[in-house]
Write an enzyme that holds these catalytic residues in place. Structure first.
Site, PDB file in Angstrom:
ATOM      1  N   HIS A  29       1.653  -0.709  -8.458  1.00 18.44           N
ATOM      2  CA  HIS A  29       0.816   0.478  -8.322  1.00 18.44           C
ATOM      3  C   HIS A  29       1.074   1.234  -7.020  1.00 18.44           C
ATOM      4  CE1 HIS A  29      -1.404  -0.415 -11.920  1.00 18.44           C
ATOM      5  NE2 HIS A  29      -1.612  -1.638 -11.489  1.00 18.44           N
ATOM      6  N   ASN A  79      -6.190   5.073  -9.330  1.00 20.58           N
ATOM      7  CA  ASN A  79      -6.830   5.816 -10.412  1.00 20.58           C
ATOM      8  C   ASN A  79      -7.582   7.048  -9.932  1.00 20.58           C
ATOM      9  OD1 ASN A  79      -8.829   4.343  -9.192  1.00 20.58           O
ATOM     10  ND2 ASN A  79      -9.759   3.607 -11.070  1.00 20.58           N
TER      11      ASN A  79
END
Length: 108
Positions: A29, A79
């Site tokens: 990520h 996110n």
């Protein structure tokens, strides 16, 4: 390497965002932040990051040919990175939200 030509409009600078999770290097990520770090090193601006509280990100300005790139490293989790990127774009674009603002301009 191809010649980089600056933007048509003086208020418009290309923005490169490195997405990832701050404080969690080495994860899938955070690949975008690692790539952005390498780009900053190659452009000679790896030590010039400044925090911009208006868009919750670290910014560095990098000359590239006739253009100036805005390197953006969001300080939010993966996110929520899109909010930082969108806010940085809004702050730099005249007419968006009824005001124009340059990157690094700390005035509200």
């Amino acid at each position: 390497m191809a010649r980089v030509v600056g933007p048509q409009f003086p208020w418009c600078r290309p923005q490169v965002a490195g997405l990832g999770n701050p404080g969690l290097p080495g994860t899938r990520h955070s690949v975008g932040m690692a790539v952005l770090g390498q780009l900053a090193r190659r452009l000679g601006v790896a030590e010039s990051w400044t925090r911009d509280r208006h868009c919750a990100a670290d910014l560095a300005l990098a000359p590239l040919g006739d253009a100036q790139l805005v390197l953006l490293r969001p300080r939010r989790l993966m996110n929520a990175n899109g909010r930082s990127v969108a806010r940085a774009g809004e702050l730099r674009a005249p007419g968006v939200g009824g005001r124009a603002k340059g990157v690094g301009d700390r005035k509200s």
